[in-house]
Design a protein around this motif. Structure first.
Motif, short mmCIF file in Angstrom:
data_model
loop_
_atom_site.label_atom_id
_atom_site.label_comp_id
_atom_site.label_asym_id
_atom_site.label_seq_id
_atom_site.Cartn_x
_atom_site.Cartn_y
_atom_site.Cartn_z
N THR A 188 -21.52 16.43 1.54
CA THR A 188 -22.18 16.61 0.25
C THR A 188 -21.15 16.86 -0.86
N ASP A 189 -21.10 15.94 -1.82
CA ASP A 189 -20.30 16.10 -3.03
C ASP A 189 -18.86 16.52 -2.72
N VAL A 190 -18.22 15.75 -1.84
CA VAL A 190 -16.83 16.06 -1.46
C VAL A 190 -15.88 15.39 -2.45
N SER A 191 -15.02 16.17 -3.05
CA SER A 191 -13.95 15.64 -3.90
C SER A 191 -12.63 16.14 -3.35
N LEU A 192 -11.77 15.20 -2.99
CA LEU A 192 -10.52 15.55 -2.32
C LEU A 192 -9.47 14.50 -2.63
N GLN A 193 -8.29 14.92 -2.99
CA GLN A 193 -7.18 13.98 -3.23
C GLN A 193 -6.10 14.22 -2.21
N ILE A 194 -5.63 13.13 -1.59
CA ILE A 194 -4.54 13.19 -0.62
C ILE A 194 -3.42 12.33 -1.16
N ASP A 195 -2.30 12.94 -1.42
CA ASP A 195 -1.20 12.24 -2.08
C ASP A 195 -0.46 11.34 -1.10
N VAL A 196 0.34 10.45 -1.66
CA VAL A 196 1.13 9.51 -0.85
C VAL A 196 2.05 10.28 0.08
N GLY A 197 1.97 9.96 1.37
CA GLY A 197 2.85 10.59 2.36
C GLY A 197 2.46 12.00 2.75
N GLU A 198 1.34 12.48 2.26
CA GLU A 198 0.94 13.86 2.58
C GLU A 198 0.34 13.94 3.99
N TYR A 199 0.63 15.04 4.68
CA TYR A 199 0.12 15.30 6.03
C TYR A 199 -0.99 16.35 5.89
N VAL A 200 -2.25 15.89 6.04
CA VAL A 200 -3.41 16.76 5.80
C VAL A 200 -4.20 16.92 7.09
N VAL A 221 0.84 -1.20 0.00
CA VAL A 221 0.00 0.00 0.00
C VAL A 221 0.87 1.25 0.00
N ARG A 222 0.59 2.14 -0.94
CA ARG A 222 1.33 3.41 -1.00
C ARG A 222 0.67 4.47 -0.14
N GLY A 223 -0.68 4.54 -0.19
CA GLY A 223 -1.38 5.46 0.70
C GLY A 223 -2.03 6.65 0.03
N LYS A 224 -2.20 6.59 -1.27
CA LYS A 224 -2.89 7.68 -1.95
C LYS A 224 -4.40 7.54 -1.72
N LEU A 225 -5.04 8.59 -1.26
CA LEU A 225 -6.48 8.58 -0.99
C LEU A 225 -7.19 9.60 -1.86
N GLU A 226 -8.40 9.26 -2.31
CA GLU A 226 -9.14 10.20 -3.12
C GLU A 226 -10.65 10.04 -2.88
N PHE A 227 -11.30 11.14 -2.54
CA PHE A 227 -12.76 11.19 -2.44
C PHE A 227 -13.29 11.74 -3.77
N VAL A 228 -14.21 11.00 -4.37
CA VAL A 228 -14.75 11.40 -5.66
C VAL A 228 -16.26 11.64 -5.51
N HIS A 229 -16.67 12.91 -5.48
CA HIS A 229 -18.08 13.29 -5.36
C HIS A 229 -18.78 12.48 -4.25
N ALA A 230 -18.14 12.45 -3.09
CA ALA A 230 -18.63 11.63 -1.98
C ALA A 230 -19.71 12.36 -1.19
N SER A 231 -20.83 11.66 -0.97
CA SER A 231 -21.92 12.19 -0.16
C SER A 231 -22.34 11.12 0.85
N ASN A 266 -23.26 7.06 0.54
CA ASN A 266 -24.53 7.03 -0.17
C ASN A 266 -24.33 7.28 -1.67
N GLU A 267 -23.37 8.14 -1.95
CA GLU A 267 -23.04 8.44 -3.35
C GLU A 267 -21.53 8.65 -3.47
N GLY A 268 -21.00 8.43 -4.67
CA GLY A 268 -19.59 8.69 -4.94
C GLY A 268 -18.68 7.52 -4.62
N GLN A 269 -17.38 7.81 -4.57
CA GLN A 269 -16.37 6.78 -4.35
C GLN A 269 -15.28 7.30 -3.41
N ILE A 270 -14.62 6.33 -2.77
CA ILE A 270 -13.35 6.61 -2.09
C ILE A 270 -12.33 5.65 -2.68
#
Length: 578
Positions: free
Chosen positions: A357-369, A335-345, A393-397
């Protein structure tokens, strides 16, 4: 046969050998019970009336046979009592294990709607009532049917008319028993629900005993308990009333049968159509008939108690986990650890408005957020969705560009470390609780994790160091100490993705600074999400994401967001003033 009945009987399968042995013993007990009155009849009718020189020898021989039969009867009854009960206990254990395993598969959404006390009742009291049913059920049915059938054949052989009189009572008894058995079932179900409510109230009051005492609200808690306790008593009152009518009524019927036999049997003797010896045998067989009736009455009670508990057991077992592995779910590797929320509700309850509601967010590998925002903005919810404690309910992680719903839950969660604001420590030692992050960890690894969490020094000051018992939920430790142990637990797990849900909120300033430095060291080359209560702890985050009720409001570094003079700047200025 419906699915629940099949499920009820399926627990016999691993213990079929023991069940068969129990049934064989029950068969022998029934046959011996029927043979003994015939032996007595043989003595009174054949041996005593003939009065030959061999009479005494014949009596001793029959007596020896009867003693032998009684010995075998006793041995079989002992086997039924001991081994049969053990079979019931093992089946109960199998059910409890299956229920506990199922409970662990259910999602947070299930536990959000349940009372722990009720679940404890279903795991203990409800299943306990099934032990007697599983043991006595088949045995009582076999013995009752054999004795009843055999005794009726003997009775009919002795005197058909008198047997017919006895038989006339049985349909009335059956209707009477069915009516009150049904009422007893309703009362028993209500009683089990009420005892679950008592357990839930006790669990709630005792878990919060420190709050109760600090507000001197012992009387309020007593009133809550009295309310549930009185409801239980009312339910038992209905149950005992039904049981009394059921049992005492059937006993009255059996006594009426005895009286009928005495009256009509006596009349038959006067009319010389029945011998006294036959009447004696008849009475013995009436006793044999009454005993299976009592057994069936007892079986009815066990059945009602057991089936009520089983229904409550099945209510939980039939709840399908709403979060499960998909058929083609994979195991994670490297596992590298890249996370991404795609239009997540997401929303907790279908009818309510979205928490996210409709959260889209990308967290890169090793990023401190850092995730910040006002209370109720969905910060903790956002992080709870990553290990699939709840389902979108909607979207992807996505994790490393793969939908987390296509990853095995166990594999996903093994690669995520979480420290929550609400710390939970288990009863046991300091070492036990830190080792929970890695069950095969050595003592050296545990100590190293404690040092990284700034916990080693205070642990060494405890009476037994790492072997100190910390009590239920760590009651012997301060809030800051408990928090540091939970952080050490995640240090030991050493996952590629870290989530800290306001993890430093319970620490004093000195400990917070030390742990914050440790968190930053641990976050090197790891994807780290920090939900911050104290905004001063996230100034060094590579990126700060500000949430509000509409989703992501702002994101950037501390300096960028301060310069923007928006929501984050307002929150930060309020924090400085507090």
């Amino acid at each position: 046969m419906n699915s629940r009945t099949k499920k009820l009987l399926s627990y016999y399968k691993p213990h079929l050998g023991l069940l068969c042995a129990d049934m064989v013993c029950a068969l022998i007990v029934s046959l011996i019970t029927l043979i003994l009155p015939m032996c007595i009849r043989y003595i009174t009718v054949q041996i005593l009336q003939e009065n030959t020189p061999n009479t005494l020898v014949q009596m001793y021989t029959i007596g020896a046979v009867m003693i032998g039969l009684i010995i075998v009867h006793t041995f079989c009854n002992m086997f039924i009592s001991y081994k049969g009960h053990m079979m019931g206990a093992m089946m109960e254990s199998d059910m409890r294990k299956e229920l506990f395993d199922h409970l662990q598969k259910l999602s947070f959404r299930f536990y959000d709607e349940q009372k722990i006390g009720q679940l404890m009742t279903r795991t203990t009291n409800d299943i306990l009532s099934l032990t007697e049913l599983y043991h006595h059920g088949p045995e009582d049915i076999v013995i009752s049917l054999l004795k009843f059938t055999g005794a009726f054949i003997i009775l009919a052989y002795i005197d058909v008319k008198l047997t017919f009189i006895v038989f006339l009572f049985l349909p009335v008894m059956a209707v009477y028993a069915f009516y009150f058995n049904k009422k007893m079932n309703v009362a028993l179900r209500r009683s089990k629900d009420r005892i679950g409510d008592i357990n839930a109230q006790v669990e709630d009051s005792l878990s919060g005993i420190r709050v109760v005492k600090s507000f001197t609200n012992e009387e309020i808690e007593q009133q809550k308990f009295d309310y549930e306790n009185n409801r239980f008593v009312d339910s038992r009152r209905d149950g005992y009333k039904s049981e009394t009518y059921f049992y005492e009524g059937l006993i009255a019927f059996t006594q009426l049968i005895t009286v009928a036999v005495i009256i009509f049997g006596g009349a038959a003797i006067l009319n010389t159509s029945l011998e006294l010896a036959d009447l004696l045998t008849f009475f013995l067989c009436i006793g044999i008939i009454i005993e299976p009736i009592q057994r069936l009455v007892n079986f009815a009670r066990l059945y009602q108690e057991g089936i009520t508990g089983f229904d409550r057991f099945m209510e939980i077992m039939e709840i399908e986990p709403d979060i499960q592995d998909s058929p083609n779910a994979i195991e994670l590797e490297q596992v590298r650890g890249k996370l991404e929320f795609v239009h997540a509700s997401f929303k907790y309850i279908e009818e309510h408005q979205n928490v996210l509601t409709d959260v889209s967010l990308q967290i890169d590998v090793g990023e401190y957020v850092a995730i910040v925002g006002a209370s109720g903005a969905g910060k903790s919810t956002l992080c709870s969705l990553i290990p699939r404690f709840y389902e979108l309910n909607e979207g992807q992680i996505l994790l490393d560009d793969r939908d987390i719903r296509d990853i095995r839950l166990r594999s996903l969660r093994k690669n995520i470390g979480i420290v929550q604001q609400d710390v939970y420590l288990f009863a046991g030692t300091v070492s036990d609780n830190i080792r929970y992050g890695k069950m095969d960890a050595s003592k050296e690894e545990i100590v190293e994790a404690a040092k990284k969490a700034n916990a080693h020094d205070f642990i060494m000051k405890l009476p037994d160091g790492y072997d100190t018992d910390i009590g239920q939920r760590g009651v012997k430790l301060s809030g800051g100490q408990k928090q540091r142990l939970s952080i050490a637990r995640v240090f030991l797990k050493n996952p590629p993705i870290l989530i800290f849900d306001e993890a430093t909120s319970a620490l004093d300033n000195e400990s917070e600074k030390a742990v914050q430095n440790s968190l930053e060291r641990l976050s090197d080359n790891r994807t780290t999400l920090v939900i911050a209560h104290r905004l001063s702890t996230v100034r060094n985050a590579q990126r700060i994401v500000v949430l509000n009720e509409n989703g992501i409001d702002e994101q950037g570094t501390h300096e960028e967001l301060i310069a923007l003079n928006g929501t984050y700047a307002n929150l930060y200025n309020m924090h400085l003033k507090s």
